[in-house]
Design an enzyme around this catalytic site. Structure first.
Site, mmCIF file in Angstrom:
data_model
loop_
_atom_site.group_PDB
_atom_site.id
_atom_site.type_symbol
_atom_site.label_atom_id
_atom_site.label_comp_id
_atom_site.label_asym_id
_atom_site.label_seq_id
_atom_site.Cartn_x
_atom_site.Cartn_y
_atom_site.Cartn_z
ATOM 1 N N HIS A 133 0.847 -1.201 0.000
ATOM 2 C CA HIS A 133 0.000 0.000 0.000
ATOM 3 C C HIS A 133 0.881 1.250 0.000
ATOM 4 O O HIS A 133 2.041 1.211 0.451
ATOM 5 C CB HIS A 133 -0.890 0.025 1.238
ATOM 6 C CG HIS A 133 -1.988 -0.991 1.204
ATOM 7 N ND1 HIS A 133 -3.123 -0.883 1.971
ATOM 8 C CD2 HIS A 133 -2.123 -2.149 0.504
ATOM 9 C CE1 HIS A 133 -3.915 -1.920 1.743
ATOM 10 N NE2 HIS A 133 -3.325 -2.701 0.863
ATOM 11 N N GLU B 119 0.905 3.958 1.825
ATOM 12 C CA GLU B 119 1.392 4.413 3.120
ATOM 13 C C GLU B 119 2.538 3.539 3.627
ATOM 14 O O GLU B 119 3.533 4.040 4.143
ATOM 15 C CB GLU B 119 0.256 4.423 4.159
ATOM 16 C CG GLU B 119 -0.878 5.361 3.826
ATOM 17 C CD GLU B 119 -1.990 4.726 2.990
ATOM 18 O OE1 GLU B 119 -3.085 5.279 2.955
ATOM 19 O OE2 GLU B 119 -1.746 3.660 2.364
ATOM 20 N N CYS C 161 -6.160 2.361 5.479
ATOM 21 C CA CYS C 161 -6.819 1.117 5.844
ATOM 22 C C CYS C 161 -6.302 0.688 7.216
ATOM 23 O O CYS C 161 -5.342 1.259 7.733
ATOM 24 C CB CYS C 161 -6.524 0.040 4.797
ATOM 25 S SG CYS C 161 -4.841 -0.610 4.881
ATOM 26 N N CYS D 215 -2.485 0.034 7.264
ATOM 27 C CA CYS D 215 -1.677 1.248 7.145
ATOM 28 C C CYS D 215 -1.805 2.126 8.386
ATOM 29 O O CYS D 215 -0.833 2.767 8.803
ATOM 30 C CB CYS D 215 -2.076 2.011 5.894
ATOM 31 S SG CYS D 215 -1.659 1.113 4.374
#
Length: 157
Positions: free
Chosen positions: A54, A56, A84, A87
């Site tokens: 992801h 992040e 999410c 993250c």
């Protein structure tokens, strides 16, 4: 243009780059320390076949590598979307003090991303989360915990 806008524009640029290259979803992030971008990331789940790639997470990894440390207490994370659960947990683990985001979990849900559903599952006790759970070899794991705890030269985190 204020600094928040400048940093978010870079996160948005990274997200657009990732979408155009079909690396994954429309997400970008930057980690900022002392008004300088030290970490950049965009969603690369598809490109890397890695569900943890992801934006992040990659931005945090980039910043930590550049700084040579695993805590980012003075950092701010700018993300094109509300993080999410994974993250958000990484943000806490990195000890990032400020989070700035654009879209939210509802916006992501409308596109079919499961952030909101995952967050709801995480609020349930582990056996009710939808994942089959078994616990084995607790004693062996405890021995490793004790070994780590006894190590006077360890690096706590």
């Amino acid at each position: 243009m204020d600094k928040d806008d400048r940093f978010m524009l870079e996160a948005l640029r990274l997200a657009r780059q990732g979408v155009e290259q079909r690396h994954g979803g429309p997400f970008g992030a930057v980690v900022v320390v002392d008004d300088e971008i030290l970490g950049r990331g965009w969603n690369q789940v598809v490109a890397r076949n890695d569900p943890t790639a992801h934006a992040e997470i990659l931005a945090i990894r980039d910043a930590c590598a550049r700084l040579g440390q695993f805590h980012l207490e003075r950092a701010s994370l700018y993300s094109t979307c509300e993080p999410c659960p994974m993250c958000l947990a990484a943000t806490h683990w990195a000890r990032i003090g400020t989070l700035v985001f654009a879209a939210d979990a509802e916006d992501a849900a409308r596109l079919g991303f499961h952030d909101k559903a995952i967050m709801q599952k995480m609020h349930k006790p582990l056996p009710l989360s939808g994942i089959q759970v078994r616990r084995i070899m607790q004693d062996s794991a405890q021995e490793l915990f004790e070994l780590w705890q006894a190590d006077q030269a360890k690096t706590p985190y």
